[in-house]
Design a protein around this motif. Structure first.
Motif, PDB file in Angstrom:
ATOM      1  N   GLU A  26       0.832  -1.209   0.000  1.00  0.00           N
ATOM      2  CA  GLU A  26       0.000   0.000   0.000  1.00  0.00           C
ATOM      3  C   GLU A  26       0.868   1.261   0.000  1.00  0.00           C
ATOM      4  O   GLU A  26       0.546   2.253  -0.667  1.00  0.00           O
ATOM      5  N   LEU A  27       1.955   1.219   0.758  1.00  0.00           N
ATOM      6  CA  LEU A  27       2.856   2.368   0.805  1.00  0.00           C
ATOM      7  C   LEU A  27       3.507   2.599  -0.557  1.00  0.00           C
ATOM      8  O   LEU A  27       3.618   3.743  -1.015  1.00  0.00           O
ATOM      9  N   ALA A  28       3.904   1.521  -1.216  1.00  0.00           N
ATOM     10  CA  ALA A  28       4.511   1.638  -2.545  1.00  0.00           C
ATOM     11  C   ALA A  28       3.533   2.275  -3.534  1.00  0.00           C
ATOM     12  O   ALA A  28       3.894   3.175  -4.297  1.00  0.00           O
ATOM     13  N   ALA A  29       2.289   1.805  -3.514  1.00  0.00           N
ATOM     14  CA  ALA A  29       1.276   2.349  -4.421  1.00  0.00           C
ATOM     15  C   ALA A  29       1.033   3.833  -4.138  1.00  0.00           C
ATOM     16  O   ALA A  29       0.898   4.644  -5.062  1.00  0.00           O
ATOM     17  N   LEU A  30       0.993   4.185  -2.858  1.00  0.00           N
ATOM     18  CA  LEU A  30       0.766   5.578  -2.458  1.00  0.00           C
ATOM     19  C   LEU A  30       1.914   6.473  -2.912  1.00  0.00           C
ATOM     20  O   LEU A  30       1.698   7.567  -3.456  1.00  0.00           O
ATOM     21  N   LEU A  31       3.136   6.010  -2.704  1.00  0.00           N
ATOM     22  CA  LEU A  31       4.304   6.792  -3.121  1.00  0.00           C
ATOM     23  C   LEU A  31       4.328   6.989  -4.634  1.00  0.00           C
ATOM     24  O   LEU A  31       4.652   8.076  -5.123  1.00  0.00           O
ATOM     25  N   LYS A  32       3.985   5.947  -5.371  1.00  0.00           N
ATOM     26  CA  LYS A  32       4.003   6.046  -6.830  1.00  0.00           C
ATOM     27  C   LYS A  32       2.946   7.018  -7.346  1.00  0.00           C
ATOM     28  O   LYS A  32       3.137   7.671  -8.374  1.00  0.00           O
ATOM     29  N   ARG A  33       1.835   7.107  -6.625  1.00  0.00           N
ATOM     30  CA  ARG A  33       0.787   8.057  -7.031  1.00  0.00           C
ATOM     31  C   ARG A  33       1.172   9.492  -6.685  1.00  0.00           C
ATOM     32  O   ARG A  33       1.023  10.402  -7.501  1.00  0.00           O
ATOM     33  N   GLN A  34       1.649   9.701  -5.470  1.00  0.00           N
ATOM     34  CA  GLN A  34       1.890  11.060  -4.987  1.00  0.00           C
ATOM     35  C   GLN A  34       3.290  11.584  -5.309  1.00  0.00           C
ATOM     36  O   GLN A  34       3.476  12.788  -5.475  1.00  0.00           O
ATOM     37  N   TYR A  35       4.270  10.677  -5.372  1.00  0.00           N
ATOM     38  CA  TYR A  35       5.654  11.089  -5.636  1.00  0.00           C
ATOM     39  C   TYR A  35       6.271  10.160  -6.682  1.00  0.00           C
ATOM     40  O   TYR A  35       7.166   9.362  -6.379  1.00  0.00           O
ATOM     41  N   PRO A  36       5.797  10.233  -7.916  1.00  0.00           N
ATOM     42  CA  PRO A  36       6.237   9.287  -8.953  1.00  0.00           C
ATOM     43  C   PRO A  36       7.731   9.327  -9.259  1.00  0.00           C
ATOM     44  O   PRO A  36       8.266   8.366  -9.826  1.00  0.00           O
ATOM     45  N   ALA A  37       8.406  10.402  -8.889  1.00  0.00           N
ATOM     46  CA  ALA A  37       9.843  10.491  -9.167  1.00  0.00           C
ATOM     47  C   ALA A  37      10.661   9.600  -8.234  1.00  0.00           C
ATOM     48  O   ALA A  37      11.803   9.242  -8.545  1.00  0.00           O
ATOM     49  N   ILE A  38      10.093   9.230  -7.087  1.00  0.00           N
ATOM     50  CA  ILE A  38      10.819   8.385  -6.138  1.00  0.00           C
ATOM     51  C   ILE A  38      10.910   6.960  -6.676  1.00  0.00           C
ATOM     52  O   ILE A  38       9.916   6.377  -7.098  1.00  0.00           O
TER      53      ILE A  38
ATOM     54  N   GLN B  74       3.183  -5.299  -9.073  1.00  0.00           N
ATOM     55  CA  GLN B  74       1.945  -4.669  -9.544  1.00  0.00           C
ATOM     56  C   GLN B  74       1.834  -3.222  -9.079  1.00  0.00           C
ATOM     57  O   GLN B  74       1.097  -2.428  -9.668  1.00  0.00           O
ATOM     58  N   GLN B  75       2.570  -2.873  -8.032  1.00  0.00           N
ATOM     59  CA  GLN B  75       2.561  -1.490  -7.528  1.00  0.00           C
ATOM     60  C   GLN B  75       3.578  -0.621  -8.275  1.00  0.00           C
ATOM     61  O   GLN B  75       3.824   0.517  -7.890  1.00  0.00           O
ATOM     62  N   LYS B  76       4.188  -1.192  -9.323  1.00  0.00           N
ATOM     63  CA  LYS B  76       5.131  -0.466 -10.188  1.00  0.00           C
ATOM     64  C   LYS B  76       6.435  -0.104  -9.472  1.00  0.00           C
ATOM     65  O   LYS B  76       7.045   0.940  -9.755  1.00  0.00           O
ATOM     66  N   ILE B  77       6.867  -0.961  -8.532  1.00  0.00           N
ATOM     67  CA  ILE B  77       8.150  -0.696  -7.887  1.00  0.00           C
ATOM     68  C   ILE B  77       9.274  -0.901  -8.902  1.00  0.00           C
ATOM     69  O   ILE B  77       9.074  -1.496  -9.959  1.00  0.00           O
ATOM     70  N   ASP B  78      10.457  -0.429  -8.552  1.00  0.00           N
ATOM     71  CA  ASP B  78      11.575  -0.426  -9.502  1.00  0.00           C
ATOM     72  C   ASP B  78      12.582  -1.547  -9.264  1.00  0.00           C
ATOM     73  O   ASP B  78      13.430  -1.809 -10.121  1.00  0.00           O
ATOM     74  N   GLY B  79      12.492  -2.183  -8.104  1.00  0.00           N
ATOM     75  CA  GLY B  79      13.428  -3.260  -7.813  1.00  0.00           C
ATOM     76  C   GLY B  79      12.922  -4.138  -6.692  1.00  0.00           C
ATOM     77  O   GLY B  79      12.050  -3.742  -5.910  1.00  0.00           O
ATOM     78  N   TYR B  80      13.460  -5.351  -6.619  1.00  0.00           N
ATOM     79  CA  TYR B  80      13.064  -6.297  -5.568  1.00  0.00           C
ATOM     80  C   TYR B  80      14.311  -7.065  -5.154  1.00  0.00           C
ATOM     81  O   TYR B  80      14.909  -7.785  -5.958  1.00  0.00           O
ATOM     82  N   LEU B  81      14.723  -6.883  -3.897  1.00  0.00           N
ATOM     83  CA  LEU B  81      15.921  -7.534  -3.364  1.00  0.00           C
ATOM     84  C   LEU B  81      15.588  -8.297  -2.093  1.00  0.00           C
ATOM     85  O   LEU B  81      14.686  -7.908  -1.344  1.00  0.00           O
ATOM     86  N   LEU B  82      16.334  -9.367  -1.849  1.00  0.00           N
ATOM     87  CA  LEU B  82      16.203 -10.101  -0.600  1.00  0.00           C
ATOM     88  C   LEU B  82      17.234  -9.580   0.392  1.00  0.00           C
ATOM     89  O   LEU B  82      18.309  -9.111   0.009  1.00  0.00           O
ATOM     90  N   LYS B  83      16.922  -9.675   1.675  1.00  0.00           N
ATOM     91  CA  LYS B  83      17.714  -8.988   2.696  1.00  0.00           C
ATOM     92  C   LYS B  83      19.126  -9.537   2.883  1.00  0.00           C
ATOM     93  O   LYS B  83      19.953  -8.873   3.490  1.00  0.00           O
ATOM     94  N   TYR B  84      19.388 -10.731   2.376  1.00  0.00           N
ATOM     95  CA  TYR B  84      20.756 -11.251   2.511  1.00  0.00           C
ATOM     96  C   TYR B  84      21.655 -10.791   1.360  1.00  0.00           C
ATOM     97  O   TYR B  84      22.757 -11.289   1.164  1.00  0.00           O
ATOM     98  N   VAL B  85      21.203  -9.813   0.597  1.00  0.00           N
ATOM     99  CA  VAL B  85      21.948  -9.312  -0.555  1.00  0.00           C
ATOM    100  C   VAL B  85      23.293  -8.719  -0.116  1.00  0.00           C
ATOM    101  O   VAL B  85      23.433  -8.204   0.995  1.00  0.00           O
ATOM    102  N   SER B  86      24.276  -8.788  -0.997  1.00  0.00           N
ATOM    103  CA  SER B  86      25.593  -8.241  -0.672  1.00  0.00           C
ATOM    104  C   SER B  86      25.596  -6.719  -0.813  1.00  0.00           C
ATOM    105  O   SER B  86      24.718  -6.133  -1.459  1.00  0.00           O
ATOM    106  N   ARG B  87      26.586  -6.095  -0.210  1.00  0.00           N
ATOM    107  CA  ARG B  87      26.731  -4.636  -0.275  1.00  0.00           C
ATOM    108  C   ARG B  87      26.870  -4.172  -1.722  1.00  0.00           C
ATOM    109  O   ARG B  87      26.229  -3.204  -2.140  1.00  0.00           O
TER     110      ARG B  87
END
Length: 212
Positions: free
Chosen positions: A65-77, A96-109
């Protein structure tokens, strides 16, 4: 020019760890770390990040829900989901919320920094595990469609009754067919789905989404 990054995660240790991973990178500036979506929204637009690293499972406003809200109100983020969830349901829901990336928390620096750079420049970044999950889901969906068109309406009906544990005689009585006709359909379904045993047929039918 530095990339301004905000972290939204209700686990302070995770947020602190991610901050430490990025803090000494000259390309990036940690704007702030927030424990929930409301805190982030309250800070906007005064403290506007370029990229938000967003957890999915949080108190208050859920990540999708937060992702969808941010994309509507602040599309540049730009938004990267940073989560421990690798289930395809969560992946598809966030995408589906049009996010730009998806990472798992064990990702490297290095991977995290690369993902931030790529989405900041307008690209999309998906964790390798996430990409495999998406590909697998697409293959399953394709097989489901193929299987769905492969079976006739009557065969699907009989398949469902078989899965519910009905015998050929019971199915014949329910559908006003002869037992011989039901058994013919049963053999046809087995052949079309490449199974020799009813137990394997039911497992495959479930995998293909042919049962309800």
């Amino acid at each position: 020019m530095q990339i301004k990054v905000a972290i939204v995660d209700d686990h302070s240790l995770i947020a602190e760890g991610v901050s430490n991973m990025l803090r000494y990178n000259a390309e990036m500036e940690i704007v702030a770390a927030y424990q929930d979506g409301k805190a982030l929204l309250d800070s906007l637009p005064e403290r506007m990040p370029d990229v938000v690293l967003l957890d999915i499972n949080m108190p208050g406003i859920p990540g999708d829900e937060l992702a969808a809200l941010l994309k509507r109100q602040y599309p540049a983020i730009k938004i990267i989901a940073l989560t421990s969830f690798d289930n395809i349901f969560y992946i598809k829901n966030m995408l589906q919320q049009k996010i730009d990336g998806y990472l798992l928390k064990y990702v490297s620096r290095d991977t995290l920094m690369e993902a931030i750079r790529i989405v900041y420049e307008g690209g999309t970044y998906l964790d390798e595990t996430v990409s495999r999950q998406i590909k697998r889901d697409e293959e399953i969906t394709k097989r489901q469609k193929e299987a769905g068109t492969l079976l006739t309406k009557r065969e699907k009906e009989i398949l469902q009754l078989i899965a519910e544990g009905h015998t050929s005689s019971e199915i014949a009585e329910k559908l006003f067919l002869s037992k011989r006709t039901v058994e013919h359909h049963r053999e046809s379904v087995l052949a079309k789905l490449g199974c020799k045993k009813i137990s394997l047929l039911i497992i495959k039918a479930k995998e293909l989404g042919l049962l309800y």
